[in-house]
Design a protein around this motif. Structure first.
Motif, mmCIF file in Angstrom:
data_model
loop_
_atom_site.group_PDB
_atom_site.id
_atom_site.type_symbol
_atom_site.label_atom_id
_atom_site.label_comp_id
_atom_site.label_asym_id
_atom_site.label_seq_id
_atom_site.Cartn_x
_atom_site.Cartn_y
_atom_site.Cartn_z
ATOM 1 N N LEU A 227 0.822 -1.212 0.000
ATOM 2 C CA LEU A 227 0.000 0.000 0.000
ATOM 3 C C LEU A 227 0.858 1.264 0.000
ATOM 4 O O LEU A 227 0.423 2.302 -0.508
ATOM 5 N N MET A 228 2.085 1.174 0.538
ATOM 6 C CA MET A 228 2.979 2.331 0.497
ATOM 7 C C MET A 228 3.301 2.724 -0.942
ATOM 8 O O MET A 228 3.557 3.895 -1.228
ATOM 9 N N GLY A 229 3.267 1.756 -1.846
ATOM 10 C CA GLY A 229 3.544 2.068 -3.245
ATOM 11 C C GLY A 229 2.465 2.886 -3.909
ATOM 12 O O GLY A 229 2.692 3.473 -4.978
ATOM 13 N N ALA A 230 1.290 2.938 -3.290
ATOM 14 C CA ALA A 230 0.162 3.673 -3.876
ATOM 15 C C ALA A 230 -0.127 4.960 -3.120
ATOM 16 O O ALA A 230 -1.231 5.499 -3.215
ATOM 17 N N TYR A 231 0.875 5.470 -2.399
ATOM 18 C CA TYR A 231 0.618 6.618 -1.526
ATOM 19 C C TYR A 231 0.169 7.856 -2.292
ATOM 20 O O TYR A 231 -0.586 8.678 -1.790
ATOM 21 N N HIS A 232 0.623 7.998 -3.552
ATOM 22 C CA HIS A 232 0.338 9.230 -4.282
ATOM 23 C C HIS A 232 -1.040 9.219 -4.930
ATOM 24 O O HIS A 232 -1.559 10.279 -5.307
ATOM 25 N N ASP A 233 -1.636 8.034 -5.084
ATOM 26 C CA ASP A 233 -2.945 7.926 -5.741
ATOM 27 C C ASP A 233 -3.593 6.609 -5.313
ATOM 28 O O ASP A 233 -3.171 5.534 -5.736
ATOM 29 N N ARG A 234 -4.607 6.692 -4.481
ATOM 30 C CA ARG A 234 -5.208 5.496 -3.912
ATOM 31 C C ARG A 234 -6.529 5.126 -4.591
ATOM 32 O O ARG A 234 -7.276 4.286 -4.091
ATOM 33 N N ARG A 235 -6.804 5.695 -5.759
ATOM 34 C CA ARG A 235 -8.083 5.444 -6.411
ATOM 35 C C ARG A 235 -8.213 4.007 -6.907
ATOM 36 O O ARG A 235 -9.322 3.489 -7.001
ATOM 37 N N HIS A 236 -7.091 3.365 -7.231
ATOM 38 C CA HIS A 236 -7.147 2.027 -7.834
ATOM 39 C C HIS A 236 -6.487 0.978 -6.946
ATOM 40 O O HIS A 236 -6.029 -0.052 -7.435
ATOM 41 N N VAL A 237 -6.439 1.232 -5.638
ATOM 42 C CA VAL A 237 -5.695 0.359 -4.736
ATOM 43 C C VAL A 237 -6.202 -1.076 -4.790
ATOM 44 O O VAL A 237 -5.406 -2.024 -4.896
ATOM 45 N N ARG A 238 -7.502 -1.272 -4.728
ATOM 46 C CA ARG A 238 -8.033 -2.632 -4.678
ATOM 47 C C ARG A 238 -7.670 -3.406 -5.956
ATOM 48 O O ARG A 238 -7.212 -4.548 -5.905
ATOM 49 N N THR A 239 -7.840 -2.752 -7.118
ATOM 50 C CA THR A 239 -7.516 -3.400 -8.384
ATOM 51 C C THR A 239 -6.032 -3.706 -8.486
ATOM 52 O O THR A 239 -5.623 -4.815 -8.876
ATOM 53 N N ASP A 240 -5.212 -2.720 -8.120
ATOM 54 C CA ASP A 240 -3.764 -2.897 -8.248
ATOM 55 C C ASP A 240 -3.230 -3.920 -7.258
ATOM 56 O O ASP A 240 -2.315 -4.693 -7.581
ATOM 57 N N LEU A 241 -3.791 -3.963 -6.063
ATOM 58 C CA LEU A 241 -3.363 -4.959 -5.092
ATOM 59 C C LEU A 241 -3.686 -6.367 -5.598
ATOM 60 O O LEU A 241 -2.857 -7.281 -5.500
ATOM 61 N N GLY A 242 -4.858 -6.528 -6.167
ATOM 62 C CA GLY A 242 -5.221 -7.830 -6.733
ATOM 63 C C GLY A 242 -4.300 -8.238 -7.855
ATOM 64 O O GLY A 242 -3.911 -9.416 -7.973
ATOM 65 N N ARG A 243 -3.907 -7.266 -8.684
ATOM 66 C CA ARG A 243 -2.995 -7.553 -9.802
ATOM 67 C C ARG A 243 -1.636 -8.005 -9.294
ATOM 68 O O ARG A 243 -1.059 -8.990 -9.798
ATOM 69 N N VAL A 244 -1.112 -7.322 -8.286
ATOM 70 C CA VAL A 244 0.203 -7.669 -7.753
ATOM 71 C C VAL A 244 0.169 -9.046 -7.092
ATOM 72 O O VAL A 244 1.086 -9.861 -7.280
ATOM 73 N N LEU A 245 -0.878 -9.335 -6.344
ATOM 74 C CA LEU A 245 -0.955 -10.623 -5.659
ATOM 75 C C LEU A 245 -1.168 -11.767 -6.641
ATOM 76 O O LEU A 245 -0.740 -12.898 -6.381
ATOM 77 N N ALA A 246 -1.819 -11.482 -7.772
ATOM 78 C CA ALA A 246 -1.942 -12.501 -8.814
ATOM 79 C C ALA A 246 -0.591 -12.760 -9.477
ATOM 80 O O ALA A 246 -0.271 -13.901 -9.849
ATOM 81 N N LEU A 247 0.207 -11.717 -9.607
ATOM 82 C CA LEU A 247 1.535 -11.848 -10.207
ATOM 83 C C LEU A 247 2.496 -12.570 -9.260
ATOM 84 O O LEU A 247 3.368 -13.333 -9.701
ATOM 85 N N PHE A 248 2.323 -12.348 -7.956
ATOM 86 C CA PHE A 248 3.189 -12.936 -6.930
ATOM 87 C C PHE A 248 2.333 -13.701 -5.920
ATOM 88 O O PHE A 248 2.051 -13.194 -4.825
ATOM 89 N N PRO A 249 1.919 -14.921 -6.231
ATOM 90 C CA PRO A 249 1.071 -15.682 -5.309
ATOM 91 C C PRO A 249 1.697 -15.881 -3.928
ATOM 92 O O PRO A 249 0.979 -15.983 -2.930
ATOM 93 N N ARG A 250 3.029 -15.918 -3.865
ATOM 94 C CA ARG A 250 3.677 -16.087 -2.554
ATOM 95 C C ARG A 250 3.357 -14.918 -1.635
ATOM 96 O O ARG A 250 3.237 -15.089 -0.421
ATOM 97 N N LEU A 251 3.243 -13.726 -2.202
ATOM 98 C CA LEU A 251 2.914 -12.564 -1.374
ATOM 99 C C LEU A 251 1.488 -12.666 -0.857
ATOM 100 O O LEU A 251 1.201 -12.245 0.274
ATOM 101 N N ALA A 252 0.599 -13.207 -1.659
ATOM 102 C CA ALA A 252 -0.785 -13.392 -1.215
ATOM 103 C C ALA A 252 -0.826 -14.344 -0.021
ATOM 104 O O ALA A 252 -1.601 -14.140 0.931
#
Length: 242
Positions: A99-124
């Protein structure tokens, strides 16, 4: 051109780290910087991300001088920097780090978090764990994921494979290629020259702060100087490095 450096000089006090460096990164391409330790690769990335200011020369992002853009605003303009050593927040959870990576614009946090966790299942799987409890490879995934949360157009990656097991290195390079297929340009600093050149379109070789070779990845892979210095081969193609 997305990023342009022209005759850039950077110094640390009396020590000149970059001498007349010129390079370009177009929209959606991977460009790699090769060179020995101390060649100026990290300095180049720190200059692009605004952490260092050139003593001479010009830098442009989308045709606008980078010197006119404060470092903290570059994230909002599409530049993300994954530094050498990952630099995650060890006491914060995986989720909090992302979430620190989205500090400048939090409008798409839920979508972007889902994308990152899909890319890195270990992080999920480790979403609530403190970042400091992750393995080195998982911390590198976290650092890249945090950078992706800012929706970059240009990602600066500094030694993403350093200290990682070969299987994890392969995963990291596959992820970099996937990120690039989604349209993100990448400026990649990497000691693993063979892996970097396999995914890059072009590359530059730095020696003591100067660009001494530049060309397509294929031409650099075929260059005897690159093969001998960075791929562990002699000019006859025999392996010289263990």
């Amino acid at each position: 051109m997305l990023l342009t450096l022209a005759n850039v000089e950077v110094a640390y006090g009396a020590v000149t780290a970059l001498r007349g460096v010129s390079l370009e990164v177009a929209e959606g391409e991977i460009v790699t910087l090769l060179g020995a330790n101390g060649a100026g690769k990290t300095t180049t990335l720190r200059t692009v991300s605004g952490l260092l200011r050139p003593r001479a020369g010009q830098t442009w992002l989308d045709g606008r001088p980078l010197s006119s853009i404060p470092a903290h605003e570059l994230v909002g303009r599409g530049v993300s920097h994954v530094p050498e050593g990952r630099r995650i927040f060890p006491s914060m959870s995986v989720r909090e780090n992302l979430l620190m990576g989205a500090y400048h614009d939090r409008r798409h946090v839920r979508t972007d978090l889902g994308r990152v966790l899909a890319l890195f299942p270990r992080l999920a799987e480790r979403i609530a764990q403190p970042g400091g409890t992750l393995s080195g490879g998982e911390q590198q995934m976290l650092a890249i994921g945090r950078a992706l949360m800012s929706r970059p157009r240009l990602m600066l990656l500094d030694e993403p494979s350093m200290g990682l097991a070969p299987m994890i290195v392969q995963t990291i390079f596959e992820v970099i290629a996937e990120i690039n297929r989604e349209g993100v340009a990448v400026l990649l600093v990497e000691q693993n020259a063979a892996s970097a050149l396999r995914i890059a379109g072009r590359g530059y070789v730095l020696e003591t702060g100067e660009v001494v070779l530049a060309g397509t990845a294929a031409s650099l892979l075929a260059d005897d100087r690159v093969r001998q210095a960075y791929l562990g081969e002699d000019v006859g193609g025999r392996t010289t490095a263990g």
